[in-house]
Design an enzyme around this catalytic site. Structure first.
Site, PDB file in Angstrom:
ATOM      1  N   ASP A  13       1.056  -1.337  -0.102  1.00  0.00           N
ATOM      2  CA  ASP A  13       0.186   0.345   0.472  1.00  0.00           C
ATOM      3  C   ASP A  13       0.965   1.011   0.520  1.00  0.00           C
ATOM      4  OD1 ASP A  13      -2.892   0.711   1.246  1.00  0.00           O
ATOM      5  OD2 ASP A  13      -1.491   2.223   0.839  1.00  0.00           O
ATOM      6  N   LYS A  52     -16.249   9.878   2.041  1.00  0.00           N
ATOM      7  CA  LYS A  52     -17.893   9.468   1.629  1.00  0.00           C
ATOM      8  C   LYS A  52     -18.656   9.746   2.276  1.00  0.00           C
ATOM      9  CE  LYS A  52     -14.496   7.360  -1.768  1.00  0.00           C
ATOM     10  NZ  LYS A  52     -13.625   6.167  -1.165  1.00  0.00           N
ATOM     11  N   LYS A 101     -11.239   2.833 -13.921  1.00  0.00           N
ATOM     12  CA  LYS A 101     -12.144   2.170 -13.035  1.00  0.00           C
ATOM     13  C   LYS A 101     -12.249   1.106 -14.400  1.00  0.00           C
ATOM     14  CE  LYS A 101     -10.944   0.263  -9.507  1.00  0.00           C
ATOM     15  NZ  LYS A 101     -10.494  -0.250  -8.664  1.00  0.00           N
ATOM     16  N   TYR A 103     -13.653   9.115 -12.539  1.00  0.00           N
ATOM     17  CA  TYR A 103     -13.150   7.657 -11.147  1.00  0.00           C
ATOM     18  C   TYR A 103     -13.536   6.312 -12.143  1.00  0.00           C
ATOM     19  CZ  TYR A 103     -14.745   4.386  -7.846  1.00  0.00           C
ATOM     20  OH  TYR A 103     -13.828   3.093  -7.374  1.00  0.00           O
ATOM     21  N   THR A 125     -15.551  -1.255  -9.306  1.00  0.00           N
ATOM     22  CA  THR A 125     -17.441  -1.184  -9.034  1.00  0.00           C
ATOM     23  C   THR A 125     -18.071  -1.703 -10.238  1.00  0.00           C
ATOM     24  OG1 THR A 125     -17.989   1.365  -9.291  1.00  0.00           O
ATOM     25  CG2 THR A 125     -16.188   1.324 -10.171  1.00  0.00           C
ATOM     26  N   ASP A 126     -18.993  -1.083  -9.830  1.00  0.00           N
ATOM     27  CA  ASP A 126     -20.515  -0.834 -10.618  1.00  0.00           C
ATOM     28  C   ASP A 126     -20.391   1.130 -11.295  1.00  0.00           C
ATOM     29  OD1 ASP A 126     -21.298   0.820  -8.350  1.00  0.00           O
ATOM     30  OD2 ASP A 126     -23.362   0.071  -8.205  1.00  0.00           O
ATOM     31  N   GLU A 127     -19.335   1.317 -10.954  1.00  0.00           N
ATOM     32  CA  GLU A 127     -20.057   2.363 -11.734  1.00  0.00           C
ATOM     33  C   GLU A 127     -19.440   2.616 -12.205  1.00  0.00           C
ATOM     34  OE1 GLU A 127     -18.208   6.371  -9.238  1.00  0.00           O
ATOM     35  OE2 GLU A 127     -18.907   4.967  -7.763  1.00  0.00           O
ATOM     36  N   PRO A 139     -23.990  17.686   3.859  1.00  0.00           N
ATOM     37  CA  PRO A 139     -24.286  17.987   2.660  1.00  0.00           C
ATOM     38  C   PRO A 139     -24.821  17.575   1.507  1.00  0.00           C
ATOM     39  CG  PRO A 139     -21.441  17.663   3.664  1.00  0.00           C
ATOM     40  CD  PRO A 139     -22.538  17.314   4.570  1.00  0.00           C
TER      41      PRO A 139
HETATM   42  P1  NAD Z   1      -9.577   3.842  -0.616  1.00  0.00           P
HETATM   43  O1  NAD Z   1      -9.725   5.319  -1.599  1.00  0.00           O
HETATM   44  O2  NAD Z   1      -9.883   3.479   1.020  1.00  0.00           O
HETATM   45  O3  NAD Z   1      -8.233   2.645  -0.580  1.00  0.00           O
HETATM   46  C1  NAD Z   1      -7.241   2.850  -1.586  1.00  0.00           C
HETATM   47  C2  NAD Z   1      -5.916   1.754  -0.764  1.00  0.00           C
HETATM   48  O4  NAD Z   1      -5.148   2.205  -2.316  1.00  0.00           O
HETATM   49  C3  NAD Z   1      -5.477   3.090  -0.132  1.00  0.00           C
HETATM   50  O5  NAD Z   1      -4.883   2.449   1.251  1.00  0.00           O
HETATM   51  C4  NAD Z   1      -4.445   4.198  -1.219  1.00  0.00           C
HETATM   52  O6  NAD Z   1      -3.599   4.310   0.456  1.00  0.00           O
HETATM   53  C5  NAD Z   1      -3.997   2.900  -1.477  1.00  0.00           C
HETATM   54  N1  NAD Z   1      -3.044   2.833  -2.762  1.00  0.00           N
HETATM   55  C6  NAD Z   1      -3.832   4.300  -3.960  1.00  0.00           C
HETATM   56  N2  NAD Z   1      -2.845   4.404  -4.691  1.00  0.00           N
HETATM   57  C7  NAD Z   1      -1.964   3.508  -4.082  1.00  0.00           C
HETATM   58  C8  NAD Z   1      -0.946   3.102  -5.588  1.00  0.00           C
HETATM   59  N3  NAD Z   1      -0.454   3.662  -6.404  1.00  0.00           N
HETATM   60  N4  NAD Z   1      -0.040   2.082  -5.023  1.00  0.00           N
HETATM   61  C9  NAD Z   1      -0.178   1.132  -3.757  1.00  0.00           C
HETATM   62  N5  NAD Z   1      -1.442   1.153  -2.930  1.00  0.00           N
HETATM   63  C10 NAD Z   1      -2.108   2.622  -3.864  1.00  0.00           C
HETATM   64  O7  NAD Z   1     -10.253   2.788  -1.350  1.00  0.00           O
HETATM   65  P2  NAD Z   1     -11.493   1.227  -1.034  1.00  0.00           P
HETATM   66  O8  NAD Z   1     -13.015   1.966  -0.875  1.00  0.00           O
HETATM   67  O9  NAD Z   1     -11.418   1.226  -0.047  1.00  0.00           O
HETATM   68  O10 NAD Z   1     -11.753   1.289  -2.075  1.00  0.00           O
HETATM   69  C11 NAD Z   1     -11.174  -0.347  -2.495  1.00  0.00           C
HETATM   70  C12 NAD Z   1     -11.433  -0.599  -4.100  1.00  0.00           C
HETATM   71  O11 NAD Z   1     -12.472  -1.421  -3.658  1.00  0.00           O
HETATM   72  C13 NAD Z   1     -10.893   0.332  -5.531  1.00  0.00           C
HETATM   73  O12 NAD Z   1     -10.578  -0.227  -6.432  1.00  0.00           O
HETATM   74  C14 NAD Z   1     -12.355   1.378  -4.949  1.00  0.00           C
HETATM   75  O13 NAD Z   1     -12.451   1.523  -6.843  1.00  0.00           O
HETATM   76  C15 NAD Z   1     -13.551  -0.435  -5.486  1.00  0.00           C
HETATM   77  N6  NAD Z   1     -14.538   0.117  -4.976  1.00  0.00           N
HETATM   78  C16 NAD Z   1     -14.634   0.298  -4.178  1.00  0.00           C
HETATM   79  C17 NAD Z   1     -15.957   0.532  -3.469  1.00  0.00           C
HETATM   80  C18 NAD Z   1     -16.502   1.399  -2.061  1.00  0.00           C
HETATM   81  O14 NAD Z   1     -17.962   1.848  -2.042  1.00  0.00           O
HETATM   82  N7  NAD Z   1     -16.299   2.250  -1.700  1.00  0.00           N
HETATM   83  C19 NAD Z   1     -17.334   0.170  -4.398  1.00  0.00           C
HETATM   84  C20 NAD Z   1     -16.490  -0.746  -4.997  1.00  0.00           C
HETATM   85  C21 NAD Z   1     -15.846  -1.017  -5.442  1.00  0.00           C
HETATM   86  P1  TYD Z   2     -19.888   9.000  -2.281  1.00  0.00           P
HETATM   87  O1  TYD Z   2     -19.516   8.126  -0.991  1.00  0.00           O
HETATM   88  O2  TYD Z   2     -18.888   9.437  -2.843  1.00  0.00           O
HETATM   89  O3  TYD Z   2     -19.780   7.509  -3.125  1.00  0.00           O
HETATM   90  P2  TYD Z   2     -19.682   7.523  -4.969  1.00  0.00           P
HETATM   91  O4  TYD Z   2     -19.908   9.369  -5.901  1.00  0.00           O
HETATM   92  O5  TYD Z   2     -19.339   6.146  -6.044  1.00  0.00           O
HETATM   93  O6  TYD Z   2     -21.704   7.048  -5.626  1.00  0.00           O
HETATM   94  O7  TYD Z   2     -21.694   9.547  -2.987  1.00  0.00           O
HETATM   95  C1  TYD Z   2     -22.628   9.083  -2.603  1.00  0.00           C
HETATM   96  C2  TYD Z   2     -23.559   9.057  -3.138  1.00  0.00           C
HETATM   97  O8  TYD Z   2     -23.741  10.367  -2.138  1.00  0.00           O
HETATM   98  C3  TYD Z   2     -23.492   9.707  -4.404  1.00  0.00           C
HETATM   99  O9  TYD Z   2     -24.723  10.400  -5.003  1.00  0.00           O
HETATM  100  C4  TYD Z   2     -23.112  11.678  -3.795  1.00  0.00           C
HETATM  101  C5  TYD Z   2     -23.565  11.813  -2.814  1.00  0.00           C
HETATM  102  N1  TYD Z   2     -23.126  12.537  -1.236  1.00  0.00           N
HETATM  103  C6  TYD Z   2     -23.762  13.349  -1.096  1.00  0.00           C
HETATM  104  O10 TYD Z   2     -24.917  14.274  -1.271  1.00  0.00           O
HETATM  105  N2  TYD Z   2     -23.084  14.851  -0.279  1.00  0.00           N
HETATM  106  C7  TYD Z   2     -21.378  14.256  -0.229  1.00  0.00           C
HETATM  107  O11 TYD Z   2     -21.470  15.467   0.478  1.00  0.00           O
HETATM  108  C8  TYD Z   2     -21.285  13.442  -0.765  1.00  0.00           C
HETATM  109  C9  TYD Z   2     -19.419  13.143  -0.791  1.00  0.00           C
HETATM  110  C10 TYD Z   2     -21.889  12.394  -1.772  1.00  0.00           C
END
Ligand code: NAD
Ligand code: TYD
Length: 354
Positions: A33, A199, A164, A160, A134-136, A215
């Site tokens: 990481d 998030k 992905k 983003y 991600t589903d995005e 917000p």
């Molecule tokens: P996060 O941002 O919390 O964590 C990302 C981690 O990757 C961090 O620890 C960061 O230090 C590390 N990192 C970043 N760049 C790096 C690099 N170049 N080399 C090594 N490490 C690096 O993200 P998360 O929410 O835990 O998401 C993890 C994965 O799951 C991502 O690939 C994301 O696209 C995917 N994902 C997230 C969600 C969600 O809701 N959070 C949903 C679906 C998929």
């Molecule tokens: P987020 O947690 O950033 O995830 P993603 O954009 O990857 O789905 O946001 C979730 C939803 O919440 C998205 O529709 C954007 C909205 N959102 C707000 O309304 N206010 C906020 O401050 C943030 C960070 C997100």
């Protein structure tokens, strides 16, 4: 079953939850990481002194380092979580998203391919490269559209999701062109312990605890499908064990909610779980703010394939998952304080102003 896993991004939100859960199953973890703003060693504090968790600070794009880790530790699988993951940051500054999510994944794939080719036949067959996505990548749905399936065409709308999608295409190509046994998972929005408070869920929760405005972008009616992080980690374990190379598996909570529903649910539960709060009812803190540019309206995930073919099913309900999440943030003030560093403050000031 994999005995040693090279996990990338294992100090972030989902990665750290995955590492903790795999260590409880006795798998040996090599954790690479970069510790960007989103990576937090405190997420792994429970593993201090654990000889079967090897933490290495470094970049997935550092070929020499990745090669050395693969050679030294001979993992049975690579699970790639490392990414830039926040949509709003990708709008503010896309470059690191291209660099880590696309170029970094390419370098990781190249090194994994060379390592996999060097394995003896028995181990080569069992090796897996699991790419966590991600589903995005599927874009935005209308109100009556069916949920995303594994066959929904990619139509990413943010830097983003585009980055992905780019990484997913490379992972797919390494299976089809080189035979590297890759699997892709596309998961919906996760919530749970250790999520960086940029998030929605943790941002709202921490602001509510501190009596700050909550917000909500635009009209608050954008829809996401929500999954508790432990259920995602369990799905990834099942995919590693039973998933078919070359396949994609959608993962979701079958739990579509508007953003305003999420925020109101968090407020109501916080009223109940923190009855001493000066700020109850917390919903009075809700503030509608300017919308995110290009804000996807609706995501919904059809996860019937992983349920049918691999027997996975989400265990947590929306309410039980939210309760666990709130409990964790209320009980882990030291973690919360550590996050509120300069980097976090700067982002909040830039994104939300005064
Ligand atoms: P996060 O941002 O919390 O964590 C990302 C981690 O990757 C961090 O620890 C960061 O230090 C590390 N990192 C970043 N760049 C790096 C690099 N170049 N080399 C090594 N490490 C690096 O993200 P998360 O929410 O835990 O998401 C993890 C994965 O799951 C991502 O690939 C994301 O696209 C995917 N994902 C997230 C969600 C969600 O809701 N959070 C949903 C679906 C998929
Ligand atoms: P987020 O947690 O950033 O995830 P993603 O954009 O990857 O789905 O946001 C979730 C939803 O919440 C998205 O529709 C954007 C909205 N959102 C707000 O309304 N206010 C906020 O401050 C943030 C960070 C997100």
């Amino acid at each position: 079953m994999s005995a040693t896993i090279l996990v990338t991004g294992g100090a972030g939100f989902i990665g750290s939850n995955f590492v903790l859960s795999e260590r409880s199953q006795k798998r040996c973890i090599v954790n690479l990481d970069l510790l960007t703003y989103a990576g937090n060693p405190l997420n792994l504090r429970e593993l201090n002194g654990d000889p079967d968790h090897i933490f290495v600070k470094g970049d997935i794009g550092d070929r020499r380092l990745v090669q050395k880790l693969l050679t030294d530790y001979q993992p049975d699988a690579v699970v790639n979580f490392a990414a830039e993951s926040h949509v709003d940051r990708s709008i503010d500054s896309p470059e690191s998203f291209i660099q880590t999510n696309i170029v970094g994944t390419y370098h990781l794939l190249e090194e994994a391919r060379a390592y996999w080719k060097s394995l003896p036949p028995g181990r080569r067959e069992g090796f897996r490269f699991l790419h966590v996505s991600t589903d995005e990548v599927y874009g935005s749905l209308g109100p009556a559209d069916p949920a995303f399936t594994e066959n929904t065409p990619y139509a990413p709308n943010s830097p983003y999701s585009a980055s992905k999608a780019g990484s997913d295409h490379l992972v797919r190509a390494y299976y089809h062109t080189f035979g590297l046994p890759t699997i892709i998972t596309n998961c919906s929005n996760n919530y749970g312990p250790r999520q960086f408070p940029e998030k929605l869920t943790p941002l709202i929760l921490l602001n509510a605890i501190e009596g700050k405005p909550l917000p909500v972008y635009g009209d608050g009616l954008n829809i996401r499908d929500w999954l508790y992080v432990a259920d995602h980690c369990e799905a990834l374990r099942v995919v590693l064990e039973k998933g078919k190379p070359g396949e994609t598996y959608n993962i979701g909570g079958s739990c579509e909610k508007t953003n305003i529903e999420i925020v109101e649910a968090l407020c109501a539960l916080l009223d109940e779980m923190a009855p001493e709060s000066r700020y109850a009812p917390h919903r009075s803190l809700i503030t509608f703010v300017k919308d995110r540019p290009g804000h996807d309206r609706r995501y919904a995930v059809d996860c019937s394939r992983i349920e049918r073919e691999l027997g996975w099913r989400a265990k947590e309900t929306f309410e039980s998952g939210l309760r666990k999440t709130i409990r964790w943030y209320l009980d882990n003030r030291e973690w919360v304080e550590s996050i509120k560093s300069g980097a976090y403050r700067d982002w909040i000031a830039k994104q939300y102003g005064r």
